[in-house]
Design a protein around this motif. Structure first.
Motif, PDB file in Angstrom:
ATOM      1  N   VAL A   1      39.177  51.017  46.954  1.00 35.37           N
ATOM      2  CA  VAL A   1      38.849  49.855  46.793  1.00 35.37           C
ATOM      3  C   VAL A   1      39.084  48.929  45.769  1.00 35.37           C
ATOM      4  O   VAL A   1      39.224  47.847  45.583  1.00 35.37           O
ATOM      5  CB  VAL A   1      37.132  50.093  47.065  1.00 35.37           C
ATOM      6  N   LEU A   2      38.825  49.816  44.543  1.00 37.91           N
ATOM      7  CA  LEU A   2      39.149  48.963  43.207  1.00 37.91           C
ATOM      8  C   LEU A   2      40.460  48.624  43.042  1.00 37.91           C
ATOM      9  O   LEU A   2      40.654  47.378  42.447  1.00 37.91           O
ATOM     10  CB  LEU A   2      38.683  50.070  42.054  1.00 37.91           C
ATOM     11  N   ILE A   3      41.422  49.400  43.698  1.00 35.66           N
ATOM     12  CA  ILE A   3      42.725  49.089  43.542  1.00 35.66           C
ATOM     13  C   ILE A   3      43.134  47.781  44.194  1.00 35.66           C
ATOM     14  O   ILE A   3      43.843  46.968  43.599  1.00 35.66           O
ATOM     15  CB  ILE A   3      43.845  50.303  44.214  1.00 35.66           C
ATOM     16  N   TRP A   4      42.739  47.646  45.450  1.00 35.29           N
ATOM     17  CA  TRP A   4      42.908  46.383  46.155  1.00 35.29           C
ATOM     18  C   TRP A   4      42.145  44.952  45.507  1.00 35.29           C
ATOM     19  O   TRP A   4      42.778  43.909  45.464  1.00 35.29           O
ATOM     20  CB  TRP A   4      42.452  46.493  47.458  1.00 35.29           C
ATOM     21  N   GLU A   5      40.799  45.370  45.006  1.00 34.55           N
ATOM     22  CA  GLU A   5      40.204  44.200  44.187  1.00 34.55           C
ATOM     23  C   GLU A   5      40.876  43.812  42.983  1.00 34.55           C
ATOM     24  O   GLU A   5      40.810  42.717  42.840  1.00 34.55           O
ATOM     25  CB  GLU A   5      38.777  44.931  44.040  1.00 34.55           C
ATOM     26  N   ASN A   6      41.119  44.666  42.243  1.00 34.54           N
ATOM     27  CA  ASN A   6      42.128  44.350  41.073  1.00 34.54           C
ATOM     28  C   ASN A   6      43.416  43.506  41.406  1.00 34.54           C
ATOM     29  O   ASN A   6      43.652  42.483  40.739  1.00 34.54           O
ATOM     30  CB  ASN A   6      42.634  45.644  39.954  1.00 34.54           C
ATOM     31  N   LEU A   7      44.032  43.969  42.541  1.00 34.34           N
ATOM     32  CA  LEU A   7      45.124  43.183  42.802  1.00 34.34           C
ATOM     33  C   LEU A   7      44.701  41.748  43.299  1.00 34.34           C
ATOM     34  O   LEU A   7      45.709  40.911  42.760  1.00 34.34           O
ATOM     35  CB  LEU A   7      45.914  43.902  43.992  1.00 34.34           C
ATOM     36  N   GLU A   8      43.839  41.696  44.143  1.00 34.66           N
ATOM     37  CA  GLU A   8      43.400  40.280  44.380  1.00 34.66           C
ATOM     38  C   GLU A   8      43.035  39.458  43.233  1.00 34.66           C
ATOM     39  O   GLU A   8      43.526  38.249  43.160  1.00 34.66           O
ATOM     40  CB  GLU A   8      42.257  40.499  45.226  1.00 34.66           C
ATOM     41  N   LYS A   9      42.365  40.187  42.255  1.00 35.97           N
ATOM     42  CA  LYS A   9      42.126  39.370  40.803  1.00 35.97           C
ATOM     43  C   LYS A   9      43.331  38.948  40.251  1.00 35.97           C
ATOM     44  O   LYS A   9      43.454  37.888  39.801  1.00 35.97           O
ATOM     45  CB  LYS A   9      41.107  40.071  40.246  1.00 35.97           C
ATOM     46  N   LEU A  10      44.232  39.879  40.040  1.00 40.04           N
ATOM     47  CA  LEU A  10      45.594  39.477  39.294  1.00 40.04           C
ATOM     48  C   LEU A  10      46.277  38.382  39.931  1.00 40.04           C
ATOM     49  O   LEU A  10      46.575  37.369  39.256  1.00 40.04           O
ATOM     50  CB  LEU A  10      46.375  40.484  39.143  1.00 40.04           C
ATOM     51  N   LEU A  11      46.195  38.260  41.289  1.00 39.30           N
ATOM     52  CA  LEU A  11      46.943  37.158  42.177  1.00 39.30           C
ATOM     53  C   LEU A  11      46.261  36.042  41.911  1.00 39.30           C
ATOM     54  O   LEU A  11      46.883  34.700  41.571  1.00 39.30           O
ATOM     55  CB  LEU A  11      47.193  37.669  43.414  1.00 39.30           C
ATOM     56  N   ARG A  12      44.892  35.982  42.013  1.00 41.31           N
ATOM     57  CA  ARG A  12      43.947  34.907  41.663  1.00 41.31           C
ATOM     58  C   ARG A  12      43.981  34.458  40.328  1.00 41.31           C
ATOM     59  O   ARG A  12      44.050  33.020  40.452  1.00 41.31           O
ATOM     60  CB  ARG A  12      42.381  35.285  42.058  1.00 41.31           C
ATOM     61  N   ASP A  13      44.322  35.172  39.375  1.00 39.73           N
ATOM     62  CA  ASP A  13      44.512  34.522  37.985  1.00 39.73           C
ATOM     63  C   ASP A  13      45.732  34.258  37.619  1.00 39.73           C
ATOM     64  O   ASP A  13      45.866  33.883  36.372  1.00 39.73           O
ATOM     65  CB  ASP A  13      43.719  35.679  37.129  1.00 39.73           C
TER      66      ASP A  13
END
Length: 264
Positions: free
Chosen positions: A172-184
């Motif tokens: 869950v944390l892995i996917w959340e961080n990926l989405e944040k990196l792409l968003r930012d």
């Protein structure tokens, strides 16, 4: 000054970021992937390798002495940022001429974030491209603080149940961080190990999720058997290692067609 534990440094890599790369492998990992290519990297300190063919039976190691035949080898070394850069700068001419740079990998290099942040700053000051190869199972603030030129971001499964079975955490944390990196707006290449008998059925679901979150740079990595035998070499015990079969070229072509992302 931060000190890092490094178990390998590989020059002339062409598969870990753009151009020709020098890859620095950090000791220690917080995952336990079923198909791990570097099981010796999981522990905080690298285990000692025993090469049976080199052993001359002198008994020196049993008495606490030095192995003169070099049958027992411990690969892990400690570096300061300045000390590691002095070693890396030997490769600078061909790194810059090829449009390459330095890739920090592991294990999980992000577990030594203080050191990694210093190394990225030193490389940036020298005009060297930096990439961080990570599974992303760390606080998001660590990723943004290190801030390399690009992330090579490993994705292994989508459903939490399968992820936990194969990797040891639910993802869950892995996917959340990926989405944040792409968003930012960070530059991210998603890298997916393709392992028949392990995460193969998850791959179509992963591809769909990546399209949904806007990932544009994806690399498929065919499983290989180069890491097999390391558990015996390093006398690693306590976990049975499954025997997976590498995918065929045809199977990988079918995956690329299903992914429908441009190849890099």
């Amino acid at each position: 000054m931060a000190v890092a534990k490094i178990f390998n440094i590989q020059s002339f890599s062409t598969t870990d970021g753009p151009g020709i790369r020098t890859v620095v492998f950090f000791q220690g990992c917080n995952l336990s992937c079923a198909w791990c290519h570097n099981p010796e990297s999981r522990l905080p300190d690298a285990p000692e390798a025993f090469i049976q063919e080199k052993c001359i039976g002198c008994g020196a190691c049993g008495a606490g002495g030095e192995c003169y035949a070099q049958a027992r080898i411990k690969t892990c070394r400690e570096f300061t940022p300045d000390g590691l850069f002095r070693l890396l700068e030997i490769d600078l001419p061909y790194l810059k001429n090829s449009g390459g740079g330095v890739t920090f990998s592991g294990g999980e290099c992000m577990l030594q974030a203080d050191f990694l942040e210093e190394m990225v700053k030193i490389c940036s000051e020298k005009g060297i491209h930096t990439a961080v190869d990570t599974a992303g199972h760390v606080p998001y603030e660590w990723l943004t603080r290190v801030n390399p030129n690009m992330f090579l971001y490993d994705i292994k499964a989508l459903s939490p149940e399968v992820h936990k079975k194969l990797v040891g955490v639910d993802g869950v944390l892995i996917w959340e961080n990926l989405e944040k990196l792409l968003r930012d707006g960070f530059r991210v290449q998603v890298r997916i190990p393709c392992v028949p008998g392990a995460n193969w059925d998850e791959l179509p679901l992963i591809f769909e999720k990546l399209r949904d979150i806007g990932a544009a740079d994806v690399e498929l990595l065919a499983y290989h058997r180069l890491g097999e035998g390391k558990n015996e070499l390093y006398n690693l015990s306590g976990k049975e290692v499954p025997a997976f079969k590498p995918p065929t070229k045809k199977e990988m072509e079918e995956l690329w067609n299903l992914l429908s992302f441009p190849r890099k």
